[in-house]
Write an enzyme that holds these catalytic residues in place. Sequence first.
Site, PDB file in Angstrom:
ATOM      1  N   HIS A 169       0.406  -1.718   0.066  1.00 11.92           N
ATOM      2  CA  HIS A 169       0.384   0.424  -0.025  1.00 11.92           C
ATOM      3  C   HIS A 169       0.789   1.054  -0.508  1.00 11.92           C
ATOM      4  O   HIS A 169       2.038   1.236   0.183  1.00 11.92           O
ATOM      5  CB  HIS A 169      -0.897   0.150   1.174  1.00 11.92           C
ATOM      6  N   ASP A 215       6.371   2.353   5.962  1.00 14.99           N
ATOM      7  CA  ASP A 215       4.884   1.285   6.451  1.00 14.99           C
ATOM      8  C   ASP A 215       4.433   2.382   5.533  1.00 14.99           C
ATOM      9  O   ASP A 215       3.828   3.083   5.399  1.00 14.99           O
ATOM     10  CB  ASP A 215       4.790   1.736   7.790  1.00 14.99           C
ATOM     11  N   GLU A 254      -5.498   1.593   2.737  1.00  9.38           N
ATOM     12  CA  GLU A 254      -4.714   0.534   3.517  1.00  9.38           C
ATOM     13  C   GLU A 254      -5.091   0.521   4.885  1.00  9.38           C
ATOM     14  O   GLU A 254      -5.544   0.046   5.874  1.00  9.38           O
ATOM     15  CB  GLU A 254      -3.755  -0.087   3.568  1.00  9.38           C
ATOM     16  N   GLU A 255      -4.779   2.085   5.253  1.00 10.72           N
ATOM     17  CA  GLU A 255      -4.409   2.702   7.254  1.00 10.72           C
ATOM     18  C   GLU A 255      -5.831   2.775   6.841  1.00 10.72           C
ATOM     19  O   GLU A 255      -5.911   2.720   8.364  1.00 10.72           O
ATOM     20  CB  GLU A 255      -3.493   3.800   6.148  1.00 10.72           C
ATOM     21  N   ASP A 280       4.103  -6.151   3.262  1.00 10.27           N
ATOM     22  CA  ASP A 280       4.199  -4.486   4.325  1.00 10.27           C
ATOM     23  C   ASP A 280       5.395  -4.752   5.398  1.00 10.27           C
ATOM     24  O   ASP A 280       6.117  -5.537   4.575  1.00 10.27           O
ATOM     25  CB  ASP A 280       2.757  -4.912   5.147  1.00 10.27           C
ATOM     26  N   HIS A 327       4.893   3.936  12.326  1.00 14.77           N
ATOM     27  CA  HIS A 327       3.841   4.898  12.733  1.00 14.77           C
ATOM     28  C   HIS A 327       4.354   5.927  13.133  1.00 14.77           C
ATOM     29  O   HIS A 327       3.500   6.820  13.856  1.00 14.77           O
ATOM     30  CB  HIS A 327       2.293   4.429  13.368  1.00 14.77           C
TER      31      HIS A 327
END
Length: 345
Positions: free
Chosen positions: A71, A188, A222-223, A243, A323
Site C-alpha cells: 500500500h 509503512d 490500507e490505513e 508490508d 507509525h
Amino acid sequence: METKEYVEYILDKLKEIMAIDSPTGFTKNVADFVVEEYKKLGYDAKLTKKGGVFVDLGGEDKEDGLVLAAHIDTLGGIVKEIKSNGCLKLSPLGGMNANNAEAENVVIHTRFAGDFSGTLQLTNASTHVNGEYDDTKRTWDVMEVVIDEDTKSKEDTEKLGIMVGDFVCFNPRTTITKSGYIKSRFLDDKLSVSILLGYAKYLKDNKIKPSRRIYNHITVYEEVGHGGAASIPEGVTEMISVDMGCVGEGLNCTERQVSICAKDSRGPYNYDVVTKMIEISKEKNIDFAVDIYPFYGSDVDVALCAGHDIRHGLIGAGVYASHGYERSHIDGVTNTFKLLVEYCK
C-alpha cells in the site's frame, strides 16, 4: 542471484516515492507516479476505480494467479477546524499519533489555493510560558498546526484559501545512513511498494515468465481498512501482502531481516503459505524471523473479509517504531526481495 543492482533501484525509487505526499484519501499524485514507473519498466499498469495501481506482470497459469499487494497510502491529517487564533485543529488519518507528530513540519494542501507550510505544535507550545507543558497529555484536541503565514484569526486563515477538509501532510525526513539504516516516516508501506517495483524490474530484465500469473496491486486505502477489498482478478488463488515487518519487545525480527507473519490481530495466516516461506528461507540462506503481530491488520486480511476464496500470507522488511519515525535496513530490503524472488518461482 545478484541483488545489489535491484536493491539500489529499490532505494532510489523509495526516495522518489517518499517525496510525494500521499496520506490516505490523497494519493492520486503518487499513484500516477507509480503507474509511470511500471510503464518505464515495460508493463501496462492501470489505475483502479478506487485509485490504486494494478499491474499484470505476466506468467503462465491464470487459474493459479498470485497477487502481491503493498500500500502507498500513509498516515496524515485533515483540517477539522480553523480555530479563532488562525491555527488548525486536525483529525488524524489512519493511526497518526499526536505523541510522535509534535513539532513536525507539515504541508497543507488546499483544494483551490495552493500549498502552505506549517508546524504541528502543542497549543501554547512555549515552555517559558506554559507551566503545564510537561504534564499535558498529547492528544489531537490539544494540538494545532501553526501556519507559516501572518494569520491571527479564523478570518485571516480563511482568506488564505484554507478550509475544513484540506489534507495535511507530515515531512517524512527520509535518510539512509552510511551503515545502511533507512530512516523515515511512512516506510509503512512505501518501502514495500519500492520492493515490488524492484521485483517487477527483475522479471523484465531477466526475461522471466513465471509458471503462474503474477499481479502487483498497490492499494491506497490500507490505513483505513479497505485497501485490498477489491480488484482481485478471476483465477487468483493466493495473495501475499508485502508490508512492514514488526520490530519490538517480545518479537524476534530485527530491521535486517525479512519478517514472516504467522498471525496478526485478525488471526493466523495460511499454514501452507507460511510453511513454504520458512522452508525457502532456510534453503536459500535468507535471514528471516517468524512473528505474531499483536496490533496489526493487512490488505490480505481485508481481501478475505471481502469474500475472496484465496490463500494468504504476509511478509516484509523489519521496521522499528511503526507509525512513528520508522527505521529499517538495507539488509531487510535485500532479504525481503530474495524471498519474493524465490517464493514466486
